[in-house]
Design a protein around this motif. Structure first.
Motif, short mmCIF file in Angstrom:
data_model
loop_
_atom_site.label_atom_id
_atom_site.label_comp_id
_atom_site.label_asym_id
_atom_site.label_seq_id
_atom_site.Cartn_x
_atom_site.Cartn_y
_atom_site.Cartn_z
N ASP A 251 99.18 -1.36 65.45
CA ASP A 251 98.08 -1.89 64.98
C ASP A 251 97.82 -1.69 63.72
OD1 ASP A 251 95.08 -2.09 65.09
OD2 ASP A 251 94.42 -0.48 66.41
N THR A 253 94.29 -1.86 62.09
CA THR A 253 93.34 -0.71 61.64
C THR A 253 93.29 0.62 61.07
OG1 THR A 253 92.43 -2.67 62.75
CG2 THR A 253 91.58 -0.84 62.25
N PRO A 254 93.93 1.33 61.92
CA PRO A 254 93.99 2.83 62.09
C PRO A 254 94.61 3.56 60.71
CG PRO A 254 94.94 2.32 63.93
CD PRO A 254 94.85 1.83 63.37
N ILE A 256 94.39 1.20 58.08
CA ILE A 256 93.16 0.26 57.07
C ILE A 256 92.58 1.52 56.37
CG2 ILE A 256 91.84 -1.49 56.17
CD1 ILE A 256 94.08 -2.95 57.94
N ASN A 257 91.98 1.65 58.05
CA ASN A 257 90.83 2.63 57.27
C ASN A 257 90.45 4.40 56.88
OD1 ASN A 257 89.59 1.37 59.67
ND2 ASN A 257 89.43 2.39 61.14
N HIS A 275 101.92 -8.15 64.11
CA HIS A 275 100.59 -6.97 64.69
C HIS A 275 99.39 -7.67 65.19
CE1 HIS A 275 103.79 -4.43 62.44
NE2 HIS A 275 103.39 -5.30 61.32
N SER A 277 95.49 -8.92 65.18
CA SER A 277 95.30 -8.86 64.45
C SER A 277 93.92 -7.70 63.95
CB SER A 277 93.98 -10.07 64.75
OG SER A 277 92.84 -10.58 63.64
N PRO A 278 94.35 -7.19 62.48
CA PRO A 278 93.23 -5.88 62.40
C PRO A 278 91.56 -6.44 61.94
CG PRO A 278 94.20 -7.03 60.40
CD PRO A 278 94.74 -8.03 61.10
N SER A 279 91.52 -5.14 62.00
CA SER A 279 89.67 -5.52 61.71
C SER A 279 89.44 -5.44 60.58
CB SER A 279 89.21 -3.80 61.71
OG SER A 279 87.61 -4.31 61.57
N SER A 282 86.42 -3.90 58.44
CA SER A 282 87.33 -2.29 57.61
C SER A 282 87.73 -3.49 56.53
CB SER A 282 88.57 -1.89 58.75
OG SER A 282 87.82 -1.67 59.60
N LEU A 283 88.19 -4.38 56.39
CA LEU A 283 88.55 -4.86 55.44
C LEU A 283 87.38 -5.11 54.03
CD1 LEU A 283 91.24 -7.08 56.30
CD2 LEU A 283 91.82 -5.07 55.61
N ARG A 288 89.27 -3.64 51.18
CA ARG A 288 90.62 -3.59 51.16
C ARG A 288 90.90 -4.63 51.56
NH1 ARG A 288 87.96 0.76 55.72
NH2 ARG A 288 88.22 2.99 54.52
#
Length: 350
Positions: A251, A253-254, A256-257, A275, A277-279, A282-283, A288
């Motif tokens: 994941d 997302t953690p 990216i945050n 992977h 799909s990231p949040s 968050s982007l 980001r």
């Protein structure tokens, strides 16, 4: 006729075993190299076992090559016999597309010629790599190795070194920046060393508490166990750049945050499966970005070698004889190496 001795896989189920072949005759701008050391990259295993479904057998892996020049072509002037040189992941490209003209041969729009398991642009023959006594390469794709560095420790720089140096340079990592490196393997340990030498504050992320001490030895200012939510939370919105070297699906997302507004995370490991799909939020809410990066061009690879020469940087290696390479592959699958196997090619003479 000259013969090179090597180790090759004859099919996807066979172990690597002794193999000999005749190299091409020297072209006008070719350099012939006696190979001293060759690093073992995970992609070698993928190719030997045809996990990417594109291997042409027999395959001689190896693209982290250090050796000495033994002969040069009629119009080759960049190197002299006896020079300590390196060869990385590519040995040719089209030379005329936009990427090639920008010195980014790794993104050649017509496809670069890989050091092994690739079709030569002129004779159509399949290239053979560095698990061999020698190699013949066009001089434009040969690199000067700093004489002050241990040549065995230099070998992994030709892939792991440039793979991490290129994105760190592209995103202008330097003093005053907080930089994360995710994963402490062959790539990650080079990322820590290089980012530290660039002057950044380096934080290593690992899932293994046992790697905390080693991470700090390599140059990390802090080591975070990424499975620990509290440790991760302490670093929210604080990173300028994160280099993610992990090839296993996970994941994003953690991580990216953890980026600041306008922060970037660059991926250099290719997972077997994508992977999750990231949040997107968050982007969007911090502008980001997540990007990818592939090795580096020839000029940039030379820049990386010179940088490592200036800072005394080499890979942490475990030297093996070539008849141990099959065992090394099995150990590599278990992450049982700190942090890169390097083959002593002199052991071929046995």
């Amino acid at each position: 006729m000259k013969v090179f001795h090597a180790y090759a896989a004859q099919n996807e189920k066979s172990p690597l075993a002794p193999f000999s072949y005749q190299p091409r005759e020297l072209r006008d701008q070719d350099v012939e190299i006696e190979i001293l050391y060759c690093g073992v990259c995970h992609s070698d295993l993928h190719q030997a076992r045809n996990e990417w479904r594109n291997t042409v057998f027999p395959v001689v892996p190896g693209h982290e090559i250090v050796g000495r020049v033994t002969a040069t072509g009629a119009n080759s002037h960049k190197y002299q016999v006896g020079d300590l040189v390196g060869v990385g992941c590519l040995v040719d490209s089209c030379r005329h597309c936009e990427s090639c003209e920008d010195g980014l041969e790794q993104y050649c729009e017509n496809g670069f010629v890989a050091t092994y398991n690739s079709e030569d642009r002129f004779d159509g023959k399949i290239t053979y790599g560095g698990y061999a006594s020698g190699i013949v390469v066009h001089e434009d794709f040969v690199l000067k190795v700093p004489e002050n560095l241990d040549p065995a420790g230099v070998a992994p720089l030709l892939c792991a070194g440039i793979t991490t140096f290129s994105p760190l340079k592209h995103w202008k990592v330097g003093p005053g920046q907080k930089v994360g490196v995710v994963g402490l393997g062959g790539l990650g340990h080079m990322g820590v060393k290089i980012a530290h030498a660039m002057g950044a504050k380096v934080v290593l992320f690992t899932t293994s508490p046992s790697k905390i001490e080693d991470g700090k030895r390599l140059g990390a200012d802090e080591v975070v166990v990424s499975k620990d939510a509290k440790q991760m939370e302490q670093h929210l919105n604080s990173f300028d750049f994160i280099l993610n070297t992990v090839a296993a699906t996970h994941d994003l997302t953690p991580f990216i945050n953890l980026l600041k507004r306008d922060g970037n995370m660059t991926l250099v490991g290719v997972p077997e499966h994508d992977h999750p799909s990231p949040s997107v939020a968050s982007l969007i809410f911090k502008r980001r970005s997540v990007s990818g990066s592939l090795i580096g061009g020839i000029a940039e690879t030379q820049e990386m070698l010179d940088f490592c020469g200036q800072h005394g940087i080499t890979a942490d290696i475990e030297m093996i004889d070539i008849d141990q390479v099959n065992d090394a592959y099995e150990r590599m699958l278990k992450s049982d190496v700190k942090y890169r196997f390097v083959i002593d090619i002199n052991s071929l003479k046995k």
